[in-house]
Design a protein around this motif. Structure first.
Motif, short mmCIF file in Angstrom:
data_model
loop_
_atom_site.label_atom_id
_atom_site.label_comp_id
_atom_site.label_asym_id
_atom_site.label_seq_id
_atom_site.Cartn_x
_atom_site.Cartn_y
_atom_site.Cartn_z
N LEU A 43 0.83 -1.26 0.22
CA LEU A 43 -0.08 -0.29 -0.01
C LEU A 43 0.86 1.27 -0.17
O LEU A 43 0.35 2.21 -0.72
CB LEU A 43 -0.90 0.10 1.29
CG LEU A 43 -1.85 -0.89 1.34
CD1 LEU A 43 -2.82 -0.74 2.46
CD2 LEU A 43 -3.17 -0.59 -0.03
N HIS A 56 -1.31 2.98 -2.40
CA HIS A 56 -1.92 4.17 -2.30
C HIS A 56 -1.11 5.41 -2.51
O HIS A 56 -1.91 6.32 -2.72
CB HIS A 56 -2.30 4.12 -0.55
CG HIS A 56 -3.57 3.68 -0.31
ND1 HIS A 56 -4.14 3.45 0.94
CD2 HIS A 56 -4.73 3.39 -1.09
CE1 HIS A 56 -5.23 2.96 0.93
NE2 HIS A 56 -5.76 3.03 -0.20
N CYS A 60 -2.74 8.45 -4.60
CA CYS A 60 -2.65 9.90 -4.17
C CYS A 60 -1.99 10.79 -5.18
O CYS A 60 -2.51 11.98 -5.22
CB CYS A 60 -2.23 9.89 -2.83
SG CYS A 60 -3.47 9.28 -1.59
N CYS A 101 -1.85 8.95 2.91
CA CYS A 101 -2.24 7.94 1.79
C CYS A 101 -1.29 6.46 2.36
O CYS A 101 -0.35 6.20 1.64
CB CYS A 101 -2.06 8.39 0.43
SG CYS A 101 -0.55 9.55 0.39
N SER A 103 -1.98 3.22 5.27
CA SER A 103 -2.69 2.13 5.55
C SER A 103 -3.56 2.16 7.03
O SER A 103 -3.68 1.30 7.69
CB SER A 103 -1.57 0.81 5.71
OG SER A 103 -0.85 1.04 7.07
N THR A 120 -10.54 2.34 -0.35
CA THR A 120 -10.23 1.97 -1.55
C THR A 120 -9.42 0.60 -1.20
O THR A 120 -8.77 0.05 -2.38
CB THR A 120 -8.87 2.89 -1.76
OG1 THR A 120 -8.25 3.54 -0.74
CG2 THR A 120 -9.64 4.05 -2.63
N TYR A 121 -9.44 -0.08 0.03
CA TYR A 121 -8.69 -1.23 0.18
C TYR A 121 -9.43 -1.98 1.33
O TYR A 121 -9.73 -0.97 2.42
CB TYR A 121 -7.25 -1.35 0.39
CG TYR A 121 -6.51 -2.64 0.41
CD1 TYR A 121 -6.18 -3.11 -0.60
CD2 TYR A 121 -6.30 -3.32 1.88
CE1 TYR A 121 -5.52 -4.56 -0.45
CE2 TYR A 121 -5.80 -4.39 1.82
CZ TYR A 121 -5.28 -5.11 0.63
OH TYR A 121 -4.70 -6.25 0.78
N CYS A 226 -7.96 6.69 2.76
CA CYS A 226 -6.83 7.88 2.92
C CYS A 226 -7.71 8.90 3.89
O CYS A 226 -8.76 9.24 4.02
CB CYS A 226 -6.59 8.51 1.74
SG CYS A 226 -5.67 7.34 0.66
N TYR A 256 -3.67 -1.72 -8.67
CA TYR A 256 -3.72 -2.80 -7.75
C TYR A 256 -3.11 -4.18 -8.41
O TYR A 256 -1.96 -4.72 -7.53
CB TYR A 256 -5.18 -3.27 -7.48
CG TYR A 256 -5.07 -4.31 -6.55
CD1 TYR A 256 -5.48 -3.96 -5.23
CD2 TYR A 256 -4.95 -5.72 -6.71
CE1 TYR A 256 -5.39 -5.01 -4.01
CE2 TYR A 256 -4.86 -6.65 -5.82
CZ TYR A 256 -5.18 -6.23 -4.33
OH TYR A 256 -5.13 -7.18 -3.37
#
Length: 297
Positions: A43, A56, A60, A101, A103, A120-121, A226, A256
């Motif tokens: 991430l 991430h 971002c 951004c 985890s 987003t995850y 985020c 991803y």
């Protein structure tokens, strides 16, 4: 009456100005500060020398490009501020970080202090152990030493399960995820409890990935998103719109695949975690629901 109306108008104006703080701050300064992680698996992590990468982090960077267009800026500088599990929320609150951004789990307690972009995850908290440890579930942790990272939700998860199952174990804490994994790798801990992708990422970057395995029950399901400052709807909408566009045009799915299914630096090993059904569902119906809503299912 007139004074009261003037005071109300002034307060309203202050509220509007506050709501636009982040976008105005970015436009006025020509820069945005991203909160980045140094060892949050695929991430978000660092390659050293001020270079930050990951799913991430790159997502971002695309958000920043969209913000630049929205604000009509010829140039928008990105500043990177490394954050830890302990200081990430205060640094968002005090304005040091505009968009975090890493985890971070979106939960009800944190929503009192910060706001979250859309999920987003979706993470599953698991247990990493040495392959030859004989540990296969949380019950096998009895009498063992378990590592987790200071300031993470895995600490609460661990304690909750300790009470629930009567398993007695000792806890040790790493200052960040790399430090926690080192506790496991060096034998100072028998297990490391954390987000599955962070475990997988650290294992993939270790000297001998085959020496470790991820075992046991899924301890909790957590939406990762985020962070941004609270009470800034204009900025949240701009960030969310960018992420929704990345979902819609397929670029987020490509990101991803790049970070979780392909060889990644610095060791060019694969994390090897296919896109989960829970993450697919979060993308199909964008939302910023906290983890407590997931627990109700």
């Amino acid at each position: 009456m007139k004074k009261a109306l003037l005071a109300l108008a002034a307060l309203t104006a202050m509220g509007v100005a506050h709501a636009e703080d982040t976008l105005k701050k970015i436009k006025d300064s020509g820069s945005i500060t991203l909160g980045v992680r140094e060892s949050s698996g695929a991430l978000a992590y660092t390659l050293g020398d001020g270079k930050y990468v990951g799913f991430h982090t790159e997502m971002c960077q695309k958000v920043v490009a969209d913000l630049q267009k929205k604000l009509g800026l010829a140039k928008l500088d990105i500043k990177y501020q490394p954050v830890t599990s302990q200081n990430r929320i205060p640094l968002v609150q005090n304005g040091t970080v505009d968009l975090e951004c890493g985890s971070t789990t979106n939960n009800a307690a944190r929503q009192k202090d910060v706001a979250f972009a859309i999920t987003t995850y979706v993470e599953e908290v698991r247990i990493a152990v040495k392959a030859k440890s004989g540990i296969n579930s949380i019950k096998d942790l009895a009498g063992k030493t378990v590592a987790t990272t200071t300031g993470t939700t895995s600490v609460q998860t661990l304690r909750k399960h300790e009470r629930a199952s009567g398993v007695d174990f000792k806890e040790v804490f790493g200052k960040d995820h790399a430090d926690s994994f080192l506790l496991l790798e060096s034998g100072r801990a028998d297990a490391f409890v954390m987000d599955g992708q962070i475990l997988a990422g650290n294992i993939s970057k270790s000297k001998n990935p085959a020496d470790f395995k991820i075992v046991g029950e899924v301890l909790s399901v957590e939406p990762i998103a985020c962070m941004i400052r609270k009470d800034d709807p204009a900025f949240k909408a701009a960030v969310d719109d960018s992420i929704k566009a990345q979902i819609k045009d397929g670029s987020l799915a490509k990101l991803y695949d790049k970070w979780f299914m392909q060889p990644i630096p610095p060791t060019n090993t694969k994390v090897g975690l296919p896109l989960s059904e829970a993450t697919k569902a979060a993308w199909a119906n964008p939302n910023d629901k906290p983890m407590e809503d997931y627990a109700k299912k």
